[in-house]
Scaffold this motif. Sequence first.
Motif, short mmCIF file in Angstrom:
data_model
loop_
_atom_site.label_atom_id
_atom_site.label_comp_id
_atom_site.label_asym_id
_atom_site.label_seq_id
_atom_site.Cartn_x
_atom_site.Cartn_y
_atom_site.Cartn_z
N ARG A 29 85.51 17.76 101.99
CA ARG A 29 86.40 17.12 101.02
C ARG A 29 87.30 16.09 101.69
O ARG A 29 87.58 15.04 101.14
CB ARG A 29 87.24 18.19 100.32
CG ARG A 29 87.87 17.70 99.01
CD ARG A 29 88.52 18.85 98.29
NE ARG A 29 89.02 18.45 97.00
CZ ARG A 29 88.32 18.43 95.88
NH1 ARG A 29 87.04 18.78 95.89
NH2 ARG A 29 88.88 18.05 94.74
N ALA A 49 86.52 6.25 89.34
CA ALA A 49 85.68 7.33 89.84
C ALA A 49 84.19 7.06 89.60
O ALA A 49 83.35 7.35 90.47
CB ALA A 49 86.08 8.64 89.17
N GLY A 66 82.92 14.15 88.74
CA GLY A 66 84.05 15.08 88.68
C GLY A 66 84.68 15.31 90.04
O GLY A 66 85.91 15.37 90.17
N LEU A 67 83.84 15.44 91.08
CA LEU A 67 84.37 15.66 92.43
C LEU A 67 85.15 14.44 92.91
O LEU A 67 86.25 14.57 93.47
CB LEU A 67 83.22 15.96 93.40
CG LEU A 67 83.60 16.12 94.88
CD1 LEU A 67 84.57 17.28 95.05
CD2 LEU A 67 82.35 16.33 95.73
N ALA A 69 86.55 12.15 91.00
CA ALA A 69 87.75 12.00 90.17
C ALA A 69 88.86 12.96 90.62
O ALA A 69 90.03 12.57 90.71
CB ALA A 69 87.40 12.23 88.71
N SER A 70 88.51 14.22 90.89
CA SER A 70 89.53 15.19 91.31
C SER A 70 90.09 14.81 92.68
O SER A 70 91.30 14.97 92.93
CB SER A 70 88.95 16.60 91.34
OG SER A 70 87.89 16.68 92.30
N THR A 71 89.23 14.30 93.57
CA THR A 71 89.71 13.89 94.89
C THR A 71 90.65 12.70 94.78
O THR A 71 91.67 12.62 95.48
CB THR A 71 88.52 13.53 95.80
OG1 THR A 71 87.61 14.63 95.86
CG2 THR A 71 88.99 13.20 97.21
N ARG A 73 92.55 12.04 92.24
CA ARG A 73 93.83 12.53 91.71
C ARG A 73 94.68 13.14 92.82
O ARG A 73 95.89 12.96 92.85
CB ARG A 73 93.58 13.56 90.60
CG ARG A 73 93.20 12.95 89.26
CD ARG A 73 93.31 13.97 88.14
NE ARG A 73 92.37 15.06 88.31
CZ ARG A 73 91.13 15.07 87.83
NH1 ARG A 73 90.69 14.02 87.15
NH2 ARG A 73 90.34 16.11 88.01
N GLU A 74 94.03 13.90 93.72
CA GLU A 74 94.77 14.50 94.84
C GLU A 74 95.37 13.42 95.75
O GLU A 74 96.45 13.62 96.31
CB GLU A 74 93.84 15.40 95.65
CG GLU A 74 93.39 16.66 94.91
CD GLU A 74 92.37 17.45 95.71
OE1 GLU A 74 92.05 17.02 96.85
OE2 GLU A 74 91.88 18.48 95.20
#
Length: 224
Positions: A29, A49, A66-67, A69-71, A73-74
Amino acid sequence: MCQKLDLPRSSFYAWRARVDVTTVSAARRKALGDKIKLIFTDRHKVYGARLITAEFNAAGHACSVGLVASTMRELDLVAIQPRAWKRTTTQGNCDHEIFGLIGRNFSPDTGLPGELLDGDITYLRTGRGWLYLATVIDLATRMVVGWQLADIPIRLRRLVLAPVRTPLIIDALNMARTHGRVAPEAIFHSDRGIQCTSDDFQDYCKEIGFVQSMGRTGCAGITP
């Protein structure tokens, strides 16, 4: 602590052993985040994303939207949305010179309501296509005293004998006149677009007693 939480003592020692150990998923990640930041910067912060995921997959690095996009956001990475652009001002030809009578003073200290007007045509992007908005602003009150909306800059007005194409700004000025927002011999300022330099519009201004004032092409003054 383990006694209070009703946990075996071994769980504490297992946690302590994992504190400084980076798992495979965490390492992956972090590497993904570094690559995302690199692509995001190289693409001038306009890639979201989906585009970043497509670039990863094209390079042979399989990952999901999704992966990514979430990364993002972090990492607090938010793509910039480029503003849609459409040309609305086309230089028109005029058989005589029309001068700027207000000296680019769009907040006049003197003058009564209805004496100094500013007009322009802008555009709105909708789900059904582009819409053109013509507005007339009273410079003394900063009020929008007339407006008109259409899907083309020139409206088709049907008369008894034949249809006539009229500039959209004429309809906006007619609204201002109908509502009593225009003084006699008012000055109307605009850019040098083809609508305001057309023979139809000049004839209209002479008919109702407007005095035309013009700035540079694409520089009408103010917008609402």
